[in-house]
Design a protein around this motif. Structure first.
Motif, PDB file in Angstrom:
ATOM      1  N   ALA A 114       0.872  -1.175   0.000  1.00 35.84           N
ATOM      2  CA  ALA A 114       0.000   0.000   0.000  1.00 35.84           C
ATOM      3  C   ALA A 114       0.905   1.219   0.000  1.00 35.84           C
ATOM      4  O   ALA A 114       1.993   1.184   0.584  1.00 35.84           O
ATOM      5  CB  ALA A 114      -0.915   0.007   1.216  1.00 35.84           C
ATOM      6  N   PRO A 115       0.499   2.304  -0.653  1.00 31.62           N
ATOM      7  CA  PRO A 115       1.376   3.467  -0.814  1.00 31.62           C
ATOM      8  C   PRO A 115       1.765   4.179   0.474  1.00 31.62           C
ATOM      9  O   PRO A 115       2.763   4.900   0.511  1.00 31.62           O
ATOM     10  CB  PRO A 115       0.557   4.399  -1.716  1.00 31.62           C
ATOM     11  N   GLN A 116       0.991   4.021   1.540  1.00 33.88           N
ATOM     12  CA  GLN A 116       1.298   4.640   2.832  1.00 33.88           C
ATOM     13  C   GLN A 116       1.309   6.165   2.754  1.00 33.88           C
ATOM     14  O   GLN A 116       1.952   6.835   3.565  1.00 33.88           O
ATOM     15  CB  GLN A 116       2.638   4.161   3.383  1.00 33.88           C
ATOM     16  N   ILE A 117       0.623   6.712   1.776  1.00 35.65           N
ATOM     17  CA  ILE A 117       0.613   8.167   1.579  1.00 35.65           C
ATOM     18  C   ILE A 117      -0.730   8.745   2.009  1.00 35.65           C
ATOM     19  O   ILE A 117      -1.786   8.217   1.648  1.00 35.65           O
ATOM     20  CB  ILE A 117       0.877   8.511   0.103  1.00 35.65           C
ATOM     21  N   ALA A 118      -0.674   9.795   2.800  1.00 36.95           N
ATOM     22  CA  ALA A 118      -1.887  10.484   3.227  1.00 36.95           C
ATOM     23  C   ALA A 118      -1.816  11.930   2.758  1.00 36.95           C
ATOM     24  O   ALA A 118      -0.725  12.494   2.608  1.00 36.95           O
ATOM     25  CB  ALA A 118      -2.039  10.425   4.739  1.00 36.95           C
ATOM     26  N   ILE A 119      -2.964  12.514   2.512  1.00 38.05           N
ATOM     27  CA  ILE A 119      -3.040  13.927   2.138  1.00 38.05           C
ATOM     28  C   ILE A 119      -3.773  14.655   3.254  1.00 38.05           C
ATOM     29  O   ILE A 119      -4.837  14.221   3.708  1.00 38.05           O
ATOM     30  CB  ILE A 119      -3.782  14.128   0.804  1.00 38.05           C
ATOM     31  N   GLY A 120      -3.191  15.742   3.698  1.00 36.05           N
ATOM     32  CA  GLY A 120      -3.811  16.523   4.759  1.00 36.05           C
ATOM     33  C   GLY A 120      -3.789  18.001   4.426  1.00 36.05           C
ATOM     34  O   GLY A 120      -2.864  18.483   3.766  1.00 36.05           O
ATOM     35  N   VAL A 121      -4.803  18.726   4.871  1.00 37.14           N
ATOM     36  CA  VAL A 121      -4.829  20.176   4.666  1.00 37.14           C
ATOM     37  C   VAL A 121      -4.449  20.857   5.976  1.00 37.14           C
ATOM     38  O   VAL A 121      -4.748  20.360   7.075  1.00 37.14           O
ATOM     39  CB  VAL A 121      -6.219  20.667   4.193  1.00 37.14           C
ATOM     40  N   SER A 122      -3.769  21.968   5.864  1.00 33.31           N
ATOM     41  CA  SER A 122      -3.307  22.708   7.033  1.00 33.31           C
ATOM     42  C   SER A 122      -4.486  23.295   7.798  1.00 33.31           C
ATOM     43  O   SER A 122      -5.308  24.025   7.224  1.00 33.31           O
ATOM     44  CB  SER A 122      -2.364  23.828   6.594  1.00 33.31           C
ATOM     45  N   PRO A 195       6.742   8.688   9.114  1.00 33.22           N
ATOM     46  CA  PRO A 195       6.060   9.209  10.296  1.00 33.22           C
ATOM     47  C   PRO A 195       5.570  10.656  10.206  1.00 33.22           C
ATOM     48  O   PRO A 195       4.881  11.128  11.104  1.00 33.22           O
ATOM     49  CB  PRO A 195       7.114   9.083  11.388  1.00 33.22           C
ATOM     50  N   VAL A 196       5.898  11.372   9.123  1.00 27.23           N
ATOM     51  CA  VAL A 196       5.525  12.785   9.012  1.00 27.23           C
ATOM     52  C   VAL A 196       4.021  13.015   9.188  1.00 27.23           C
ATOM     53  O   VAL A 196       3.598  13.873   9.973  1.00 27.23           O
ATOM     54  CB  VAL A 196       6.003  13.363   7.658  1.00 27.23           C
ATOM     55  N   MET A 197       3.200  12.235   8.468  1.00 27.92           N
ATOM     56  CA  MET A 197       1.767  12.507   8.481  1.00 27.92           C
ATOM     57  C   MET A 197       1.130  12.256   9.852  1.00 27.92           C
ATOM     58  O   MET A 197       0.279  13.032  10.311  1.00 27.92           O
ATOM     59  CB  MET A 197       1.057  11.690   7.397  1.00 27.92           C
ATOM     60  N   THR A 198       1.532  11.190  10.529  1.00 33.94           N
ATOM     61  CA  THR A 198       0.966  10.924  11.858  1.00 33.94           C
ATOM     62  C   THR A 198       1.413  11.995  12.846  1.00 33.94           C
ATOM     63  O   THR A 198       0.630  12.416  13.717  1.00 33.94           O
ATOM     64  CB  THR A 198       1.382   9.530  12.356  1.00 33.94           C
ATOM     65  N   MET A 199       2.640  12.456  12.726  1.00 31.67           N
ATOM     66  CA  MET A 199       3.121  13.505  13.618  1.00 31.67           C
ATOM     67  C   MET A 199       2.314  14.798  13.438  1.00 31.67           C
ATOM     68  O   MET A 199       1.971  15.467  14.408  1.00 31.67           O
ATOM     69  CB  MET A 199       4.610  13.747  13.389  1.00 31.67           C
ATOM     70  N   LEU A 200       2.017  15.152  12.206  1.00 27.88           N
ATOM     71  CA  LEU A 200       1.214  16.336  11.938  1.00 27.88           C
ATOM     72  C   LEU A 200      -0.231  16.141  12.391  1.00 27.88           C
ATOM     73  O   LEU A 200      -0.865  17.048  12.944  1.00 27.88           O
ATOM     74  CB  LEU A 200       1.246  16.665  10.440  1.00 27.88           C
ATOM     75  N   LYS A 203      -0.686  16.199  16.312  1.00 28.87           N
ATOM     76  CA  LYS A 203      -0.547  17.539  16.884  1.00 28.87           C
ATOM     77  C   LYS A 203      -1.636  18.501  16.410  1.00 28.87           C
ATOM     78  O   LYS A 203      -1.640  19.676  16.770  1.00 28.87           O
ATOM     79  CB  LYS A 203       0.834  18.122  16.530  1.00 28.87           C
ATOM     80  N   GLY A 204      -2.541  17.996  15.577  1.00 25.99           N
ATOM     81  CA  GLY A 204      -3.635  18.828  15.094  1.00 25.99           C
ATOM     82  C   GLY A 204      -3.242  19.812  14.007  1.00 25.99           C
ATOM     83  O   GLY A 204      -3.960  20.780  13.740  1.00 25.99           O
ATOM     84  N   ASP A 205      -2.090  19.568  13.366  1.00 28.09           N
ATOM     85  CA  ASP A 205      -1.612  20.485  12.328  1.00 28.09           C
ATOM     86  C   ASP A 205      -2.314  20.274  10.990  1.00 28.09           C
ATOM     87  O   ASP A 205      -2.341  21.183  10.154  1.00 28.09           O
ATOM     88  CB  ASP A 205      -0.106  20.316  12.121  1.00 28.09           C
ATOM     89  N   VAL A 206      -2.827  19.068  10.769  1.00 25.61           N
ATOM     90  CA  VAL A 206      -3.508  18.783   9.504  1.00 25.61           C
ATOM     91  C   VAL A 206      -4.833  18.065   9.729  1.00 25.61           C
ATOM     92  O   VAL A 206      -5.042  17.415  10.759  1.00 25.61           O
ATOM     93  CB  VAL A 206      -2.647  17.905   8.562  1.00 25.61           C
ATOM     94  N   LYS A 207      -5.680  18.200   8.732  1.00 25.17           N
ATOM     95  CA  LYS A 207      -6.918  17.415   8.664  1.00 25.17           C
ATOM     96  C   LYS A 207      -6.725  16.457   7.495  1.00 25.17           C
ATOM     97  O   LYS A 207      -6.509  16.878   6.351  1.00 25.17           O
ATOM     98  CB  LYS A 207      -8.121  18.316   8.410  1.00 25.17           C
TER      99      LYS A 207
END
Length: 344
Positions: A114-122, A195-200, A203-207
């Protein structure tokens, strides 16, 4: 001299060397020094590569591996196409993009299913976000333009009626630089790995608005199994160096087998400290999210190549689905032999 462990492996696997000679520590390799390019080695996307390196599995196969880390997969691809690397640890779909340009490269062992890629908005820059259409005219951070993070973003945008040129893509890498870019407001959204996406996220930095870190999420985004990280090389290199490619596949599958039973503490002890990005707890939380996305045995699922082709052709007019020969972009021969060896 053969030690007991090597002798046992050779005896048990002698029958597996019909098409490609069996590779083990004492086998004759066409090349022993191998240059591997990778785009963002600290990401969980490439964890099997790191594990195989850190635990000495490449050395156990008689290989002297030098890994060059680039900011993103597209740059790692350029290295292997340009000849400064023998093999690329990169996204499966790059083999399709290359064939569309009459360059024949082949995946020979899979690291991720699986690509393990997530998209989040600030949440800072886009607090009123309602739909993907809101991304028009915005800046989206990706590991590097042209990389897998870029591809997934293009796919998600296209399904909402947006084109790639409706947004601005900015390369931010897959580590601390990506965190800084989002938190400082340099980008409005981000398509990245853990780990970037889970860290963001924690911490509530992304949706999070799209997620392929799980098999279920991948099915929803791609409509089928989507092969992800893999080792790929030119068809010519694989043809000329079958023993070496077998040794590389053996090392990766050995790493995959280790990962199946490894606990969180094992991972922490094995990866370099810098990979933790200063927060062990969040790193482990990230690992829990992507664990099922890691390949089990190195084999490309039968429906995977078609899923990848459908996805790319849906938004990239330069890729003509009817012109791509899927049988030439991957082989399971090496992974199958490695699986038999390690009973993965």
């Amino acid at each position: 001299m053969l030690n007991r462990r090597t002798f046992t492996a050779a005896a048990a696997l002698g029958a597996a060397s019909v098409a490609v000679p069996l590779v083990h520590a004492q086998a004759k390799l066409e090349k022993t020094k191998i240059a591997i390019s990778v785009g963002g080695k600290a990401a969980f996307y490439y964890l099997p590569l790191t594990i195989s390196e850190q635990l000495g599995y490449f050395k156990a196969e008689g290989l002297d591996v030098e890994i060059s880390d680039f900011a993103g997969g597209s740059r790692a691809l350029q290295a292997v196409v340009g000849g400064s690397a023998d093999v690329c640890s990169g996204a499966f779909e790059h083999t399709i993009n290359l064939q569309a340009k009459n360059q024949f490269f082949q995946c020979f062992v899979l690291q991720g299913r699986a690509p393990q890629i997530a998209i989040g908005v600030s949440t800072k820059n886009m607090p009123g976000y309602k739909s993907i259409a809101d991304l028009r005219g915005k800046k989206i951070g990706v590991s590097a333009p042209g990389s897998s993070t870029n591809m997934v973003s293009n796919l998600v945008l296209s399904r909402a009626g947006l084109k790639a040129n409706d947004v601005s893509y900015i390369g931010v890498g897959v580590a601390a630089g990506a965190l800084t870019a989002l938190r400082s407001g340099q980008i409005d959204a981000i398509s990245n790995t853990d780990p970037v996406m889970t860290m963001l996220e924690q911490k509530g930095d992304v949706k999070i608005i799209s997620d392929t870190r799980t098999l279920k999420g991948t099915q929803e985004v791609f409509g089928g199994p989507m092969p992800a990280a893999c080792l790929y090389a030119s068809a010519e290199f694989i043809q000329k160096n079958p023993n070496t490619c077998q040794a590389l596949a053996n090392a990766i599958v050995h790493g995959l087998k280790w990962l199946q039973s490894a606990g969180p503490g094992d991972i922490i002890k094995t990866v370099p400290e810098t990979y933790l990005l200063g927060d062990r707890a969040l790193y482990l939380a990230s690992f829990d999210k992507v664990r099922e996305a890691i390949a089990i045995d190195g084999l490309v699922p039968s429906e995977g190549p078609q899923t990848a082709l459908n996805a790319i052709a849906s938004f990239d007019p330069t890729v003509k689905a009817d012109k791509i020969d899927l049988s030439k972009i991957y082989t399971n021969d090496f992974a199958r032999r490695a699986k038999d060896r390690f009973k993965a």
